[in-house]
Scaffold this motif. Sequence first.
Motif, short mmCIF file in Angstrom:
data_model
loop_
_atom_site.label_atom_id
_atom_site.label_comp_id
_atom_site.label_asym_id
_atom_site.label_seq_id
_atom_site.Cartn_x
_atom_site.Cartn_y
_atom_site.Cartn_z
N TYR A 45 -108.96 36.90 79.57
CA TYR A 45 -107.09 37.03 79.26
C TYR A 45 -106.37 36.11 79.75
CZ TYR A 45 -102.49 39.28 80.16
OH TYR A 45 -101.65 39.93 79.38
N SER A 46 -106.62 35.31 80.41
CA SER A 46 -105.38 33.54 80.34
C SER A 46 -105.72 33.10 79.84
CB SER A 46 -105.64 33.18 81.98
OG SER A 46 -105.84 34.18 82.81
N ALA A 47 -107.08 33.11 79.38
CA ALA A 47 -107.18 32.29 78.11
C ALA A 47 -106.59 32.68 76.50
CB ALA A 47 -108.57 32.07 76.92
N LEU A 48 -106.54 33.95 76.37
CA LEU A 48 -106.32 34.73 74.86
C LEU A 48 -104.32 34.60 75.42
CD1 LEU A 48 -106.57 36.62 72.46
CD2 LEU A 48 -106.36 38.13 74.25
N ILE A 49 -103.68 34.60 77.18
CA ILE A 49 -102.94 34.05 76.49
C ILE A 49 -102.34 33.15 76.11
CG2 ILE A 49 -100.70 34.81 78.06
CD1 ILE A 49 -101.24 37.27 76.94
N PHE A 50 -102.54 32.13 76.67
CA PHE A 50 -102.64 30.41 76.49
C PHE A 50 -102.91 30.29 74.69
CE2 PHE A 50 -103.63 26.27 75.71
CZ PHE A 50 -102.79 25.59 76.54
N ARG A 93 -86.38 37.15 52.91
CA ARG A 93 -87.97 36.85 52.53
C ARG A 93 -88.51 36.18 54.09
NH1 ARG A 93 -89.05 34.18 47.72
NH2 ARG A 93 -87.54 32.23 48.16
N LEU A 94 -88.62 35.83 54.73
CA LEU A 94 -89.78 35.58 55.95
C LEU A 94 -90.07 35.90 57.42
CD1 LEU A 94 -90.04 31.74 55.69
CD2 LEU A 94 -91.30 32.89 54.97
N MET A 95 -88.80 36.39 57.49
CA MET A 95 -88.62 37.63 58.11
C MET A 95 -89.21 39.14 58.21
SD MET A 95 -84.59 36.68 59.81
CE MET A 95 -83.47 36.75 58.98
N LEU A 96 -88.79 38.91 56.72
CA LEU A 96 -89.21 40.99 56.07
C LEU A 96 -90.73 40.56 56.07
CD1 LEU A 96 -86.93 41.32 53.63
CD2 LEU A 96 -87.32 42.67 54.99
N SER A 97 -91.63 39.14 55.67
CA SER A 97 -93.08 39.28 56.01
C SER A 97 -93.37 39.32 57.56
CB SER A 97 -93.37 37.91 54.92
OG SER A 97 -93.23 37.95 54.19
N VAL A 98 -93.17 38.03 58.55
CA VAL A 98 -93.23 38.71 59.41
C VAL A 98 -93.00 39.73 60.37
CG1 VAL A 98 -93.16 35.67 60.37
CG2 VAL A 98 -91.51 36.92 60.66
N ALA A 99 -91.82 40.46 60.51
CA ALA A 99 -91.68 42.08 60.74
C ALA A 99 -93.18 42.74 60.90
CB ALA A 99 -91.10 41.99 60.65
N VAL A 100 -93.68 42.56 59.28
CA VAL A 100 -94.63 43.50 58.58
C VAL A 100 -95.85 43.40 59.70
CG1 VAL A 100 -96.68 44.41 57.51
CG2 VAL A 100 -94.01 43.76 56.70
N PHE A 101 -95.86 41.81 60.27
CA PHE A 101 -97.81 41.83 61.41
C PHE A 101 -96.67 42.51 62.42
CE2 PHE A 101 -97.63 37.62 58.02
CZ PHE A 101 -98.93 38.05 58.44
N GLY A 102 -95.30 42.50 63.16
CA GLY A 102 -95.45 42.73 64.64
C GLY A 102 -95.84 44.88 64.56
N ILE A 103 -95.50 45.53 63.32
CA ILE A 103 -95.38 47.11 63.11
C ILE A 103 -97.57 47.04 62.72
CG2 ILE A 103 -95.49 48.47 60.97
CD1 ILE A 103 -92.98 47.57 60.20
N PHE A 104 -97.81 46.37 62.36
CA PHE A 104 -99.39 46.90 61.94
C PHE A 104 -100.20 45.49 63.68
CE2 PHE A 104 -98.91 47.30 58.31
CZ PHE A 104 -99.70 47.63 57.31
N GLY A 105 -99.35 45.15 63.88
CA GLY A 105 -100.42 44.06 65.28
C GLY A 105 -99.74 45.26 66.33
N TYR A 106 -98.70 45.17 66.68
CA TYR A 106 -98.90 46.66 68.11
C TYR A 106 -99.05 48.29 67.52
CZ TYR A 106 -95.38 43.61 70.08
OH TYR A 106 -94.56 42.47 70.74
N GLY A 107 -99.40 48.16 66.65
CA GLY A 107 -100.05 50.28 65.91
C GLY A 107 -101.07 50.04 65.88
N LEU A 162 -108.05 40.22 68.26
CA LEU A 162 -106.72 39.93 67.33
C LEU A 162 -105.77 40.51 66.72
CD1 LEU A 162 -107.31 39.88 64.36
CD2 LEU A 162 -107.88 41.79 63.80
N SER A 163 -105.16 41.14 67.65
CA SER A 163 -103.39 41.23 67.32
C SER A 163 -103.33 40.10 68.53
CB SER A 163 -103.13 42.47 68.04
OG SER A 163 -101.69 42.88 68.03
N ALA A 164 -103.06 40.08 69.99
CA ALA A 164 -102.11 38.97 70.57
C ALA A 164 -102.69 37.62 70.09
CB ALA A 164 -103.20 39.59 71.84
N LEU A 165 -103.78 37.27 69.51
CA LEU A 165 -104.33 35.91 68.75
C LEU A 165 -103.28 35.87 67.45
CD1 LEU A 165 -105.86 33.31 70.12
CD2 LEU A 165 -107.61 34.00 69.07
N LEU A 166 -103.55 36.42 66.59
CA LEU A 166 -103.14 36.26 65.58
C LEU A 166 -102.03 37.42 64.94
CD1 LEU A 166 -103.39 34.54 62.43
CD2 LEU A 166 -105.19 36.40 62.30
N LEU A 167 -101.59 38.56 64.71
CA LEU A 167 -100.56 38.86 64.25
C LEU A 167 -99.33 39.06 65.21
CD1 LEU A 167 -103.01 42.90 63.79
CD2 LEU A 167 -102.10 40.39 62.26
#
Length: 426
Positions: free
Chosen positions: A77-82, A107-121, A134-139
């Motif tokens: 978990y510590s390594a993942l957060i860093f 356009r960029l703000m719309l794109s990255v907001a989608v990553f939040g929807i799928f990342g948390y969802g 995957l969510s914490a490290l990328l999305l």
Amino acid sequence: MAGFGLASNLLRRLDPHRRLISFPRPIMTRFLPDVFRNPTVRVSMLAIFAFGFAGAATSPYQAVIAIRELGLSNGLYSALIFAAAAVNVTVSILLGNLADRLGEFRRLMLSVAVFGIFGYGAVYVFPAQATFVLSALLLLPIYNALNSLLFANVRATTNGMPRGDVATVNSGVRAMISLSWVLVPGLVGILLSRSTSMLPAYLFASLACLVCLCLIAAFLPRQSGTDNAATHHLSYLAALAEVISPRVFVRVIAVALISSTLHVNGAILPLIVTGPAHGTVGDIGILVGIVALLEVVFIVVWGRAQRIMSHVTALAIGTIIYVVYLLLLGFASAPWHVYALTLISGVGAAALISIPITYLQDLIAERPGLGSALISVNIFVSAGLSALLFAIGTGVSGYSGTAIIGAAAGLCGLFLLLFFDGDKRR
């Protein structure tokens, strides 16, 4: 009917032209400057609140979900957060630079907001270690770049405004994040108090991301790419290199040393409250809530203060206040000592979380995307410095001694800041 006639005659006497009587403006509008009537600023403030909602709904419970519910080890978990923080700062810089070259941020703000929807969802719908990683490290690190993009968009909008108005707007936008942290953690805790799992917090966060996406898509004014020579006279890589140029880097380090005091306090406050101050776990939540509420108020006050003084002067005063707070915290030996310090903490913290935004943006003023990405750089570097200070402090002293060491680091950052920019008005 007689009553209506009497009222009509009274109004006619007060205003013989039968116009509506103009009452004084609501008390809040007296303190909020006209710059907040700008539609981009208003929508950005709502969007940043939704962004803060997602973080405030999940961050207090993230470790519990990852370690206790999904079974991640403490080390992983510590390594993942860093690693997630490193990915976020990298993405923020790259996207900020790209936005500058495109000349628009929507356009960029719309794109990255989608990553939040799928990342948390995804974490809520498919609760498993692999999904969380995957969510914490990328999305989510990509989604969290929305923070600097929103500030960059606001900065691009306020570029032609007076310096005081720019600082006021940045303070107002930043206050919305603090407001979300005042309201949301307790609300989520109440809603999930009878639940056997904290995973629904990620559902709330996903919905907040959806609201953020809708706000940007439906209400944020559309932009057209600019043909600004300041944006394009450098290549993409040359523009990135400016982030680590000596002129910028030394100032980022100075601000990061100052900001590290906030992270040090976040780590030691619970330990001092439940240790040397002989308080309870309940005191921690109350103290954090009080300080967060004070931050919302004093962020606006600091924004007004920057109309009559430079960013450097305001940041210096705020740093001194927070250093005094940390020094006094190191000597706390009863719960009331810590409660008495909340006012000093709130005033100082409000300065340290709001003023650096404008200062850092000014370091690369001609490129608002890249300049705003320095906000993420500051968060990353200051968090790393605070971890080092915590290790040193707890290694050679106790938690109270760590507070004093953190205060000393803040003073070092202040001396660097004054050495480089003490004689300038930004």
